[in-house]
Design a protein around this motif. Structure first.
Motif, PDB file in Angstrom:
ATOM      1  N   LEU A  88      -5.682  -0.944  -9.051  1.00 24.80           N
ATOM      2  CA  LEU A  88      -4.797  -0.610  -7.938  1.00 24.80           C
ATOM      3  C   LEU A  88      -5.406   0.397  -6.968  1.00 24.80           C
ATOM      4  N   ALA A  89      -6.554   0.960  -7.294  1.00 25.48           N
ATOM      5  CA  ALA A  89      -7.144   2.005  -6.462  1.00 25.48           C
ATOM      6  C   ALA A  89      -7.478   1.483  -5.071  1.00 25.48           C
ATOM      7  N   GLY A  90      -7.127   2.282  -4.070  1.00 32.33           N
ATOM      8  CA  GLY A  90      -7.435   1.922  -2.699  1.00 32.33           C
ATOM      9  C   GLY A  90      -8.545   2.750  -2.099  1.00 32.33           C
ATOM     10  N   VAL A 123      -4.278   6.428  -1.985  1.00 29.77           N
ATOM     11  CA  VAL A 123      -3.523   5.205  -1.720  1.00 29.77           C
ATOM     12  C   VAL A 123      -3.734   4.216  -2.858  1.00 29.77           C
ATOM     13  N   LEU A 124      -2.631   3.643  -3.326  1.00 27.04           N
ATOM     14  CA  LEU A 124      -2.672   2.569  -4.317  1.00 27.04           C
ATOM     15  C   LEU A 124      -2.281   1.279  -3.617  1.00 27.04           C
ATOM     16  N   VAL A 125      -3.034   0.222  -3.887  1.00 28.24           N
ATOM     17  CA  VAL A 125      -2.836  -1.047  -3.188  1.00 28.24           C
ATOM     18  C   VAL A 125      -2.659  -2.173  -4.206  1.00 28.24           C
ATOM     19  N   ALA A 126      -1.570  -2.901  -4.064  1.00 30.16           N
ATOM     20  CA  ALA A 126      -1.348  -4.108  -4.880  1.00 30.16           C
ATOM     21  C   ALA A 126      -1.405  -5.313  -3.953  1.00 30.16           C
ATOM     22  N   ALA A 163       0.857  -1.187   0.000  1.00 30.79           N
ATOM     23  CA  ALA A 163       0.000   0.000   0.000  1.00 30.79           C
ATOM     24  C   ALA A 163       0.887   1.229   0.000  1.00 30.79           C
ATOM     25  N   LEU A 164       0.739   2.092  -0.997  1.00 29.81           N
ATOM     26  CA  LEU A 164       1.554   3.298  -1.128  1.00 29.81           C
ATOM     27  C   LEU A 164       0.659   4.527  -1.099  1.00 29.81           C
ATOM     28  N   ILE A 217      -7.571  -4.344   5.547  1.00 28.51           N
ATOM     29  CA  ILE A 217      -7.515  -3.178   6.437  1.00 28.51           C
ATOM     30  C   ILE A 217      -6.158  -3.080   7.130  1.00 28.51           C
ATOM     31  N   SER A 218      -5.675  -4.196   7.632  1.00 30.06           N
ATOM     32  CA  SER A 218      -4.388  -4.179   8.339  1.00 30.06           C
ATOM     33  C   SER A 218      -3.231  -3.830   7.403  1.00 30.06           C
ATOM     34  N   ALA A 219      -3.380  -4.132   6.112  1.00 28.99           N
ATOM     35  CA  ALA A 219      -2.315  -3.814   5.150  1.00 28.99           C
ATOM     36  C   ALA A 219      -2.328  -2.349   4.735  1.00 28.99           C
ATOM     37  N   VAL A 220      -3.503  -1.711   4.760  1.00 30.37           N
ATOM     38  CA  VAL A 220      -3.631  -0.353   4.250  1.00 30.37           C
ATOM     39  C   VAL A 220      -3.548   0.696   5.357  1.00 30.37           C
TER      40      VAL A 220
END
Length: 512
Positions: free
Chosen positions: A129-131, A71-74, A58-59, A503-506
């Motif tokens: 990739l959208a968060g 935030v972008l999430v892979a 998560a960036l 959730i825990s990753a982002v």
């Protein structure tokens, strides 16, 4: 590694900008476009390895405070979708470069086609990739804007009419999506999907249900789920073959991806499973019955596209890890198969001068390679063992059997019937287009792959087009050869998309 997350989007958008600035250099445009898509495929493969071994990335863009920035999430799901989308887009782009000059001017003007095509890919990558919901909306709008241009390339009467319907439906769904986002923000105070997942649980059940129905309706329009699918069979068949292939393979699956993401993350304890199962059954049966009634191959494939979306909706409706894993695998399978069949149809139209079964015949004699290119994905779509279409359907049926219930068994029966009718429709194409007598208007000599031999209506098959189609079909067969590892990956992806893992990753510790 985490800083590479936005690069697939940046590569596509940068490539679109550069190719737009050099409209008089078609060779350079092709090289840049193919290079950008190759880079996206490579990055997606890297993301799959990293997310499977190290977990989601998560960036937060631009060093904005958490929850205020983008935030972008892979994760496993988005990385797999990005890889399959990149491979399909790359093969379609290579296919388009095989067109002769006259065909390029008429079907895919290079100065317009390449930047618009890359813009489409950039929007799809951004959506995967959208968060947060608003960035997901932006991704949808980017690729929808590009699709408006691609759908009406050439400016023929049929394409403008089909494009008008497509634009109106897309604008209505976008308005509903924006309204949904505004409602969610009003109710939760955020549009970040991980944060919404935390706060939506605090809302009353009627409010949760309203928000869920609004998002489901939006994404069902975009995914062409019955009864919101009537726009698709009239829109896709009129476009050029490369455009139709990428539309059929990818655009509806972005809607399916959005349904998977929001259902598992925002509404994991859904009360709409029964409604989704009914929609899945109706989508499967009505879509395939429409396909059987067609004599134009592209329209037939458009209806089969709708019908097979029902399998994915069925897997989502089960709301179980087994159902979600089968859905993820089947989605990857269907993206490649549907795109490959539309590319083959483009070759059929080129070799036979038409894609209508009434004007075709004997193609097995005049083009054995074309017959093989159609036969393999057609049987895969029909679910012939041991191909990926069969494995995905078996996975869905097993997940349904584990879930149980009268309605589930009815939907499972409908899925089996749909598979048999799909095979019947593919057999209909085979019998009428590849067997029988060769019409006088089709050159009776076998293909020599010498480029543009033949008249304006009936041409031999360019090697580059055959190569691109073959690569995509081989990729679809790889989903069968490596079905064990891929299905295991899909099972891990189904677990990792659950709300607590995402959730825990982002969200950082203490942010709720």
């Amino acid at each position: 590694m985490i800083n590479l997350v936005p690069v697939p989007v940046m590569l596509a958008l940068l490539g679109a900008a550069v190719t737009l600035m050099i409209p008089r250099r078609p060779v350079a445009q092709r090289v840049i476009s193919i290079g950008c898509l190759t880079g996206i495929v490579a990055l997606a493969g890297l993301f799959i390895w990293y997310t499977d071994t190290q977990g989601p990335m998560a960036l937060w863009i631009g060093d904005w405070p958490v929850l205020l920035g983008i935030v972008l999430v892979a994760d496993r799901l988005s990385s797999l979708m990005l890889l399959v989308a990149g491979v399909v887009a790359l093969c379609v782009l290579i296919f388009s470069t095989g067109q002769d000059k006259g065909e390029v001017r008429r079907e895919t003007p290079v100065s317009i086609f390449h930047p618009t095509f890359l813009l489409l890919v950039g929007g799809i990558a951004n959506a995967f990739l959208a968060g947060d919901l608003f960035n997901l909306f932006v991704g949808f709008e980017i690729f929808l804007f590009a699709s408006y241009v691609l759908l009406t390339l050439g400016g023929t009467k049929e394409r403008i009419r089909a494009g008008t319907t497509y634009v109106i439906v897309s604008l209505l769904s976008s308005m509903l999506f924006l309204t949904s986002i505004a409602s969610i923000y009003a109710a939760t105070g955020t549009v970040n999907m991980a944060h919404v997942a935390v706060r939506v649980a605090e809302l009353s059940e009627p409010v949760q249900l309203l928000l869920q129905v609004m998002l489901l309706t939006t994404f069902s329009i975009k995914a062409a789920v019955f009864p919101l699918s009537m726009w698709l069979p009239d829109s896709y068949p009129t476009a050029p073959a490369p455009v139709t292939a990428v539309f059929a393979g990818l655009l509806t699956k972005v809607g399916i991806y959005a349904i998977i993401r929001t259902q598992t993350l925002l509404f994991p304890d859904s009360d709409l499973s029964t409604l989704l199962m009914i929609a899945a059954l109706a989508t499967m049966l009505i879509g395939i019955l429409g396909a059987l009634a067609q004599v134009e191959i592209k329209r037939m494939l458009s209806f089969t596209l709708v019908s097979h979306l029902g399998y994915m909706v069925f897997g989502i409706s089960l709301a179980s890890d087994a159902g979600m894993a089968a859905t993820i695998y089947y989605t990857a399978h269907h993206i490649t198969i549907q795109a490959a069949l539309f590319l083959v149809t483009g070759l059929i139209e080129r070799r036979g001068g038409t894609s209508s079964l009434d004007g075709l015949g004997g193609l097995l004699k005049v083009s054995p390679v074309l017959a093989l290119l159609f036969f393999v994905p057609a049987m895969n779509l029909g679910g012939i063992p041991p191909m990926s279409g069969f494995l995905g359907k078996v996975g869905l049926l097993q997940a349904g059997a584990e879930y149980g219930g009268p309605l589930v068994w009815v939907v499972m029966a409908g899925g089996i019937v749909t598979s048999l009718l799909t095979l019947m429709s593919m057999t209909k194409v085979w019998n009428r287009a590849f067997w029988g007598n060769v019409p006088d208007r089709i050159h009776a000599t076998q293909d020599s792959y010498d480029g543009d031999a033949g008249d304006d209506d009936v041409r031999f098959l360019p090697p580059l087009m055959v190569f691109a189609t073959s690569v995509l079909i081989l990729f679809s067969l790889a989903l069968t050869v490596f079905a064990g590892p891929l299905y295991s990956y899909s099972e891990r992806a189904a677990v990792s998309i659950r709300s607590e893992n995402y959730i825990s990753a982002v969200l950082p510790e203490g942010v709720r």
